[in-house]
Design an enzyme around this catalytic site. Sequence first.
Site, PDB file in Angstrom:
ATOM      1  N   GLN A 127       0.822  -1.203   0.000  1.00  0.00           N
ATOM      2  CA  GLN A 127       0.000   0.000   0.000  1.00  0.00           C
ATOM      3  C   GLN A 127       0.859   1.257   0.000  1.00  0.00           C
ATOM      4  O   GLN A 127       0.349   2.361  -0.163  1.00  0.00           O
ATOM      5  CB  GLN A 127      -0.906   0.009   1.242  1.00  0.00           C
ATOM      6  N   ASN A 128       2.155   1.096   0.205  1.00  0.00           N
ATOM      7  CA  ASN A 128       3.061   2.233   0.308  1.00  0.00           C
ATOM      8  C   ASN A 128       3.354   2.828  -1.069  1.00  0.00           C
ATOM      9  O   ASN A 128       3.402   2.111  -2.070  1.00  0.00           O
ATOM     10  CB  ASN A 128       4.360   1.816   0.992  1.00  0.00           C
ATOM     11  N   VAL A 129       3.593   4.130  -1.090  1.00  0.00           N
ATOM     12  CA  VAL A 129       3.833   4.838  -2.352  1.00  0.00           C
ATOM     13  C   VAL A 129       5.273   5.337  -2.439  1.00  0.00           C
ATOM     14  O   VAL A 129       5.595   6.164  -3.294  1.00  0.00           O
ATOM     15  CB  VAL A 129       2.843   6.021  -2.509  1.00  0.00           C
ATOM     16  N   ASP A 130       6.145   4.820  -1.562  1.00  0.00           N
ATOM     17  CA  ASP A 130       7.515   5.332  -1.465  1.00  0.00           C
ATOM     18  C   ASP A 130       8.526   4.609  -2.342  1.00  0.00           C
ATOM     19  O   ASP A 130       9.675   5.060  -2.486  1.00  0.00           O
ATOM     20  CB  ASP A 130       7.996   5.300  -0.006  1.00  0.00           C
ATOM     21  N   HIS A 145      -1.539   1.394  -4.248  1.00  0.00           N
ATOM     22  CA  HIS A 145      -1.995   2.787  -4.196  1.00  0.00           C
ATOM     23  C   HIS A 145      -1.127   3.736  -5.012  1.00  0.00           C
ATOM     24  O   HIS A 145      -1.178   4.947  -4.815  1.00  0.00           O
ATOM     25  CB  HIS A 145      -2.066   3.250  -2.732  1.00  0.00           C
ATOM     26  N   CYS A 156      -5.256  15.186 -20.091  1.00  0.00           N
ATOM     27  CA  CYS A 156      -4.877  14.314 -21.211  1.00  0.00           C
ATOM     28  C   CYS A 156      -4.190  13.023 -20.779  1.00  0.00           C
ATOM     29  O   CYS A 156      -3.928  12.157 -21.612  1.00  0.00           O
ATOM     30  CB  CYS A 156      -3.987  15.081 -22.185  1.00  0.00           C
ATOM     31  N   CYS A 214      -0.359  21.407 -17.733  1.00  0.00           N
ATOM     32  CA  CYS A 214       0.310  20.400 -18.553  1.00  0.00           C
ATOM     33  C   CYS A 214       0.973  21.045 -19.771  1.00  0.00           C
ATOM     34  O   CYS A 214       0.366  21.860 -20.468  1.00  0.00           O
ATOM     35  CB  CYS A 214      -0.717  19.355 -18.996  1.00  0.00           C
ATOM     36  N   GLY A 255       2.743  -4.982   8.854  1.00  0.00           N
ATOM     37  CA  GLY A 255       2.867  -3.537   9.016  1.00  0.00           C
ATOM     38  C   GLY A 255       1.682  -2.735   8.521  1.00  0.00           C
ATOM     39  O   GLY A 255       1.864  -1.634   8.005  1.00  0.00           O
ATOM     40  N   GLY A 283      -0.367  -3.926  16.760  1.00  0.00           N
ATOM     41  CA  GLY A 283      -1.628  -3.218  16.938  1.00  0.00           C
ATOM     42  C   GLY A 283      -2.749  -3.975  16.250  1.00  0.00           C
ATOM     43  O   GLY A 283      -2.533  -4.844  15.402  1.00  0.00           O
TER      44      GLY A 283
END
Length: 322
Positions: A127-130, A145, A156, A214, A255, A283
């Site tokens: 799920q991380n975008v890094d 994600h 466009c 753009c 995680g 958690g």
Amino acid sequence: MSRNARVRIKGLYGLPKMRTPVTPLVIDTVAAFFRRHNGRALALTGAGVSVPSGIPDYRGTNGTYRVHGSYRPILHHELVTQHESRQRYWARSFFGIRPAFKAEPNEIHYSFAKLEAMGYLAGLITQNVDGLHTRAGSRNVLELHGTLKSVRCLGCGHEESRDTFQHRLEELNPGWVEFNNALAHSSEKPVRRPDGDIELPSNLRYEDFVYPTCERCHVGHFMPTVVFFGGNVDGAVRTRSHEMVEAADALFVCGTSLSTFSAYRLVRQAREKGKDVLIANFGETRGDGDASAKLEAPAEELLPPVVESLEHGSSDSSLLVP
């Protein structure tokens, strides 16, 4: 309760009530999970994997939602339709993206890469975008994600790198460049938020920030190639994620509290198909009731010794129980 308030508090699952001691027995048992599924285990990871790299999360023990209750992320429909929201987003990202890109993979990322290289892991959905899983060496990675590494025109569909876009922002906002340089040498550092966001000093005005249109269609506005709150996962990515779960024999969740449905539905799919689901998260998670077993332990304490156990061939026939 307002729509924004619901977004802000949604998905805050319980903090750890107890800690699973990472004993030799636990290590060997997790290693046995990977051996048992003989290279057909799939990993699903979340923000907790990147926290040791210095990237803040939303819902962890020290997550932004817990520590800063008034924080509200920009929603998808706001970024698409509102000029003021785009100014706010790009102004904060202007300062926050460089520190985010300087983050390095940590031992959790490297452990997943080793599990794949050793033949114990079929692939990984994050799920991380890094982009840190890929930088650590993982090959079969699906970014559920999206990624912060690029931006896309809403008009466009033209894409360009986030680095190129940053240079365009700098050309349009020289005064902000000067302030950013001064900030870099200051002892007072702004508060970092997840996903390249940052808390700006009160003397800066979002309405003074200029963002480009753009260069291809000359009218469209850009947004990062990530799924914002209120947005949808790309159809092809969603289909691929379900295919990866279908092809796997087991799912190792690590995680993440699984608060977003795009991730939780993969756990539900695995459970409905009768697949083995092991969750390792410090958690409560949305999928605890769907898991075959749950470990209440930080991934940075668990995964490296599991990899070492697999490398040295130690074995234990014990089974984790829910």
